[in-house]
Every structure is written in C-alpha cells, then in structure tokens.
Design an enzyme around this catalytic site. Structure first.
Site, PDB file in Angstrom:
ATOM      1  N   THR A 258       0.826  -1.210   0.000  1.00  0.00           N
ATOM      2  CA  THR A 258       0.000   0.000   0.000  1.00  0.00           C
ATOM      3  C   THR A 258       0.861   1.261   0.000  1.00  0.00           C
ATOM      4  OG1 THR A 258      -0.195  -0.204   2.402  1.00  0.00           O
ATOM      5  CG2 THR A 258      -2.019  -1.036   1.075  1.00  0.00           C
ATOM      6  N   ASN A 278       4.929  -2.394   2.765  1.00  0.00           N
ATOM      7  CA  ASN A 278       5.373  -3.738   3.115  1.00  0.00           C
ATOM      8  C   ASN A 278       4.493  -4.807   2.481  1.00  0.00           C
ATOM      9  OD1 ASN A 278       3.670  -2.379   5.390  1.00  0.00           O
ATOM     10  ND2 ASN A 278       3.145  -4.537   5.461  1.00  0.00           N
ATOM     11  N   ASP A 323       8.554  -5.710   7.626  1.00  0.00           N
ATOM     12  CA  ASP A 323       7.694  -4.524   7.597  1.00  0.00           C
ATOM     13  C   ASP A 323       8.497  -3.264   7.289  1.00  0.00           C
ATOM     14  OD1 ASP A 323       5.475  -2.893   7.746  1.00  0.00           O
ATOM     15  OD2 ASP A 323       5.255  -2.993   9.916  1.00  0.00           O
TER      16      ASP A 323
END
Length: 731
Positions: A258, A278, A323
C-alpha cells in the site's frame, strides 16, 4: 533579466499575500493555481503543500526567527479541537488562513495570525472503521488546488472541500468498502490531478495509487503496486513484469504494497514518485513461498503523472520480511556527488539506510546506514542490492533484528536544508524479536494483523517492561551529511517516537518530542537554543509562515496513533485535547494549567487462575494492545486500561461484546470473542491495575532496589541483543 523578473514575481505574491491576510477570515484573494504551486518557493509567507513545495524538503527561506532572535520566541495563540485521539497533521497556510486535519478525518480552517475559528468540516467517518485502520483514527493533512481542499478519509473516501465555506464539493470512494483499506496520508495535487494512496497491508489488501480530476472527482488512472491473480490478467506490462518475481498464491493473502504516505511530484522531470509499503503477510515465506523479490514492495516507483504509466523503480528491500516500508517521506534535491551535480531522491525509510537515488532513472548512488542495522551488512553497489545477514530473516529460528518493524524512521517528516546540506531525521534506534508462525489462511484471521510472526512475546513484569523500553530503544534528532553520506551530529532524546522536523533559513531546526517539548536547535551542530513545554506529545512536523510581516512557527500537538500506544511508555493519565500551537517573536500567550485526572483505585482482584489470566494477557495482546498499549500501558489518547473508572469495570462485557461504546470508536468483538474470553481479558486488566498500584505506592529501599535490578536487567539484555557490528553512528 531573469533575476530581476524573479524579484518582481516574488514582490507581487508578497503583496497579494499581504492583501489576503488583511482581507479578513474567509476572503480568498487568489486561487492556488498550478503556477502558484510550481512557484511556491517564491511565497515563503505561505505553506502551500504537505512539504511546503514540490521538493518536499520542509525547508523554509524565512529567517526572521533565527539563532539570534529565537530566545524571544513565545506562544502567539493556540487552537484546541474537540478530541484527544492524536494528531499527525501538517497544516497548510494560504494567504493568512490555516487549514489542518484532526482525528476522524475532520478538517478545520482558522485565522493564521490569531487562531480564530473559521469553519470545521466533518466527513462523518463511521466509528466502527477504527478496527480496520492499522494505526489510529489519525490524518496527516490536505492538499489545495484553486479554491478546493482535498481530504482523504479513514473509510477510504477522497473529498473536495470549498476552502472558503468549508462545505463539500464532491466525494468519491477510492477503496472497496468491504476490504480493510483506510486513508491516513495527505493527498498530493499537480497538473489538475489529485493523487491518493491508502493503507491496509496489515489486514491483507493489495496496494495501489489513484489519480482523480481535481474539478470533478473523476478517476483518471490507477496504478497497482503488486500483481493480482494472473488468471484475471494483468492491468499493464509492469504488473506482468512484477508477477515474475512472486511465487505461490500471493493474491489470496492480499500481497500488500500500500502507498499509505509519500507521493511526490517532480515538476522539473515531470515524474511522480511513490513509496511502496510492506508485504502482506510481512513474512515472505508465507506470501511468496519459493522466494522472489516481490516487486514492487518496499520500492520507490516513478510514474507518468498524466497517465500512471510505469517509468522506473528502485527496490530498497527485495523480498522484504520485516515490515520495512518505503512509504516514508521522499525529498528531492540537487547535490554535488562525485564531482558533479546530480538530481536525486533523498530517502531515509524504515530499513535504516539513507538512499541516494538518481531521480532521472532510479540509479542507486549511495546506501549507508543512519541507525543500528542488523538485517543487512551493506549494499553491493554493482547490483544495487543489500547483502543480508544470515539468520536475520527468522527462518526456522527467532531473531532479534534492528531496526524493529517500527523502523529506524517512520512517518514523522524529516527535513533537508540546502544551506547546510544536512538531512534531519527523527531517528528511532530500536530492535525487536521476530519469531515465525505458521498460518495457512492468515488473511482471514479476524481482527489480527497479517504479519506471519508473533506480535508480543512472553508476559513480563511491568517493572521490567518499563525498564526495557526506557533503556533499550534510543531516539535522536540526527543530522546526516548527504554529500558525505555520514552522520554529522546527533541530539539524543529521552523517549522514543519523537516528532517531525522543520529546517529554516534562520539556521534553525525545529522538532517536537514525545515527552511534550518543542525544541529549536542550531542547524549546524544540534545544540538546543530554545524549548517550550507543550503539555503533550508533538508528533508531526512543524511549519512556518508569515502574516503582516511576522514569522510564525506552528505545530500540531497531541499524543496518539500506533507508535506512542505500543512502546510501553507510561505517560500521565489522560490527555489534553489536540491543539495547534503557533509561536512568534515576543508572543505572550499562555496555555491553561493541565492537571491530569486522579487515577481511580482498581476493583478487587478476581479469583481466576493464573493460567486463565495469562490467557487473558495473550488475548489482550492480540485484540487490544494496538490501541490500549503494550502490556496494558496506554499513552492516554485512548483509555489506559489500568485506570478505568468503576463504571467501565461494571460494563466491561457490554463494551467489548455488545458495542456499548461503538459510536465513540470502540468496536465490538462478539465475532471473535465470547464471554469467557472477555472475562479473562478483564481479569488481566485488573491484575495490571493492581501491579501498577503496587509500584506507585512502594516506598523505601526495597522499591529502589527493585528499580535498580530491573534497570540492570534491561541494560544487560540490551547489551546481549545488540548486534556486534554497529552501523549508522559516528561512534
């Protein structure tokens, strides 16, 4: 002749700005045209876009407030909103009027010289949306074009607001309402188009960025950042190219990627740069078994701003699994590099490296660690790829990795000063354990982040947890010499997750802190020259502007969002409401005295077995901690569960299972919990309240000794877990 024309242009806009600032609240003298945005640097009295101008350096040429005069800087005014759920907004200032956002995607306009209220716009975000928003009901700001403001809402809408009246002009749904998308980032606008991304990777979504017509709201184009199901066909050649770097059935997990924050338009090269997030799940072995780089995760991607066509990309963390988003702020600059001037992207994202990327074609020029990094030893400059450290990808065995999933630098804006050549970064020097879990259909575990590793470790005592959080993570304001690719100086902070940064021609850098201070430091050496007690955390970046010849420094103040609520920091009970504070030389306004509410005594301990309380702890970590804090240590923006009033203990089941407080943003959990589960969670909360009470009432040498032992234990663990090879510092 060009220089003379530039001066005339500047004088015209300064004159028109003076007319606008004296015209009265709500009277707009000039639309914010494309030409004004292109020439934003010629309007230093305004702050026309998220990063001030298209370069997004957050550097202002204003210098009335400088190292010589800053000692007389004082509060000019403050404006208080009607909630305390946290604020991350960067205000816009246009011709004497300030526009900013607040929690639940509300928007405000106030007089920039006095703080006087003009209007409020409420998009009426459904409060139940909070459960599918990763990181709080926050919003980072708006964009302006002509006489419209553009706002992204937590439930995925893009709204155009009349900037004079504060009324809605148009609204479009940019996401699928049935999926866990959200918008917290500020839109960007250029060439008559509004660009907007979204969040949701943690819940298993597929990322994209969209462009909408600024006048009508019609969607012009959409670029997906990762491929979908190959059986459905690919939207373009870029997605077909990307699909070759994925394996398995990644689309069933969502995939992630995103674009939840940075979007930058480069008018000189006519390119649009996006930072991609991520993977979903974070664990690469779950989302793409068999390997692959997983394009375009953790990448900077250049697009054609008119069509959304792919131009080039640079992937900072191939096959990312920690992440490590690339969604942190992108700044554009022209710098001297190896004897020539290069047009570069300067990027300091979560992965812990400062990347210099040629913005013409995506060539990597440099990648050096600015903080402690253990996942990679360095970047191979021939291939442009990181050299991963064996064992740090937690494959079959847990690993303690630097930076943590919160990153070496998160969303808090950085600043670049062309005067010093320094990049000013809100650094977070912190690691975390990664421990792989197996889940065959992880996307559909309700209300749970789509990580693929454990969230929250084994239960620990409150005293040890607080000592651990105090002494293991470190935070600083870090000055990075861009041309020399090394740290110039560091200003350490006592707590983690401090605010964004503003640099000015007054040789000053402004930053707020999580412990409630606004600082001005010398841009050349980081020495503190001015401090103001803000009574609450300062998380976003300050802005500066001028009205009637006076320079103001303004910043949003209010603790909230996932970062401050999940660090185990024990803040005072309750928060003041969110505020905008503006400062000027010889300002003499004052804040009202803030007296935190008294902490109520907890109810009697339950008769529940220790193993059931431990189960309640695990359930709390899974469903409650991301809002109410790690180990039930809240930051005060939402209720700290250790200090609940008796009425909430009496209605604990009704709140959690029946939605008693759903309209206030506390969702119901009857789809994933039953009464027995909630009873265990409640027992854990009560136990934590008693532990806290015991700590607050202990006196004498025994309490001091236990503090020292916990402190020593945390320091020993920090030494043990810290990587042997330190990176990113000047030690």
């Amino acid at each position: 002749m060009q220089c003379f024309g530039k001066r005339i242009f500047t004088l015209v806009f300064l004159f028109m700005g003076a007319i606008a600032s004296s015209a009265g609240a709500g009277e707009v003298s000039l639309p914010v045209s494309g030409q004004r945005l292109l020439a934003a640097d010629e309007e230093p009295h305004n702050w026309l876009s998220y990063g001030r101008d298209y370069l997004e350096q957050r550097f202002s040429p204003l210098g009335q407030v400088n190292t010589e005069t800053v000692s007389s800087l004082g509060l000019a005014w403050y404006f208080e909103s009607d909630n305390h759920l946290g604020t991350e907004t960067t205000p816009l200032v246009v011709d004497g009027v300030m526009y900013f956002t607040d929690a639940w995607s509300t928007a405000y306009a106030v007089d920039a010289a006095t703080g006087a209220f003009i209007w409020k716009f409420d998009p009426h975000v459904p409060r139940a949306k909070s459960i599918t928003a990763c990181c709080g009901a926050i919003n980072r700001g708006m964009a302006v074009w002509n006489n419209s403001l553009f706002l992204g809402t937590l439930d995925g809408r893009l709204v155009a607001i009349d900037r004079v009246s504060g009324t809605e002009r148009w609204s479009v749904q940019t996401t699928d309402p049935e999926q866990a998308y959200s918008i917290t980032g500020a839109p960007r606008v250029a060439k008559g188009l509004v660009y907007i991304g979204n969040g949701g990777s943690e819940f298993g979504t597929r990322g994209y960025v969209s462009a909408y017509d600024a006048e009508t709201g019609e969607m012009r184009w959409r670029f997906h950042t990762i491929p979908g199901n190959p059986a459905d066909g690919f939207e373009n050649a870029a997605m077909e190219q990307a699909a070759a770097t994925w394996n398995g059935q990644w689309w069933k997990y969502g995939g992630g990627g995103t674009v939840w924050d940075t979007i930058v338009y480069d008018p000189e090269l006519d390119q649009l740069y996006i930072g991609v997030g991520n993977g979903a799940p974070h664990n690469r072995r779950l989302r793409s078994p068999g390997g692959g780089d997983n394009l375009f995760l953790s990448s900077v991607v250049a697009l054609d701003p008119d069509t959304g066509e792919y131009l080039w990309h640079y992937q900072e963390v191939p096959a990312e699994t920690w992440d490590y988003t690339a969604t942190q702020q992108i700044a554009l600059a022209d710098i001297h590099w190896n004897g020539e001037v290069r047009k570069v992207i300067v990027h300091a994202p979560k992965a812990g490296f400062v990347y210099l990327i040629d913005r013409r074609d995506g060539e990597l020029l440099s990648a050096e660690a600015y903080t402690t990094v253990s996942w990679a030893s360095h970047y191979d400059m021939d291939s442009g790829r990181p050299v991963e450290v064996e064992g740090q990808d937690y494959d079959g065995e847990s690993a303690f990795v630097f930076p943590s999933a919160m990153g070496g630098h998160n969303w808090h804006p950085m600043a670049y000063s062309p005067d010093t050549g320094y990049l000013y970064i809100p650094e977070l020097d912190m690691g975390m354990p990664f421990d792989e879990i197996s889940a065959p259909d992880y996307k559909h575990l309700k209300r749970h982040f789509n990580t693929g590793y454990k969230i929250g470790g084994e239960p620990a005592s409150q005293r040890f947890t607080e000592a651990f959080m105090q002494h293991l993570p470190k935070a600083s304001l870090l000055a990075w010499d861009v041309s020399r690719a090394k740290v110039a100086w560091k200003l350490p902070h006592p707590n983690v997750h401090n605010g964004g940064v503003l640099a000015t021609a007054g040789s000053l850098v402004f930053q707020g802190t999580s412990d409630g201070r606004l600082l001005a430091v010398r841009a050349d050496d980081g020495s503190v020259v001015w401090t103001f007690n803000t009574q609450n955390s300062v998380l976003p970046g300050p802005v500066t502007y001028a009205v009637d010849g006076e320079q103001y420094i303004a910043v949003a103040v209010g603790r909230g969002g996932v970062l401050t609520s999940n660090t185990g920091q024990n803040y005072h009970t309750g928060n003041p409401n969110n505020r905008i504070m503006a400062f000027k030389l010889k300002g003499n306004a004052t804040l009202p005295a803030w007296v935190p509410p008294e902490r109520p005594l907890p109810p009697a301990r339950t008769a529940m077995r220790e193993e059931d309380i431990a189960a309640g702890h695990q359930l709390f970590d899974r469903f409650c901690a991301r809002c109410h804090g790690a180990n039930a240590i809240g930051d005060g923006s939402v209720p700290d569960m250790r200090y609940l009033e008796p009425v909430w203990h009496e209605n604990f089941q009704a709140v959690v299972l029946e939605g008693l407080m759903e309209q206030a943003g506390m969702p119901r959990f009857d789809d994933v919990l039953d009464a027995a589960d909630v009873e265990k969670i409640h027992a854990f909360v009560i136990e934590r309240a008693h532990e806290d009470l015991a700590l607050r009432t202990e006196t004498g040498w025994w309490a001091d000794l236990k503090d020292e032992l916990a402190d020593l234990s945390a320091r020993a663990l920090a030494w043990f877990l810290r990587p042997a090879a330190q990176s990113g510092g000047d030690e």
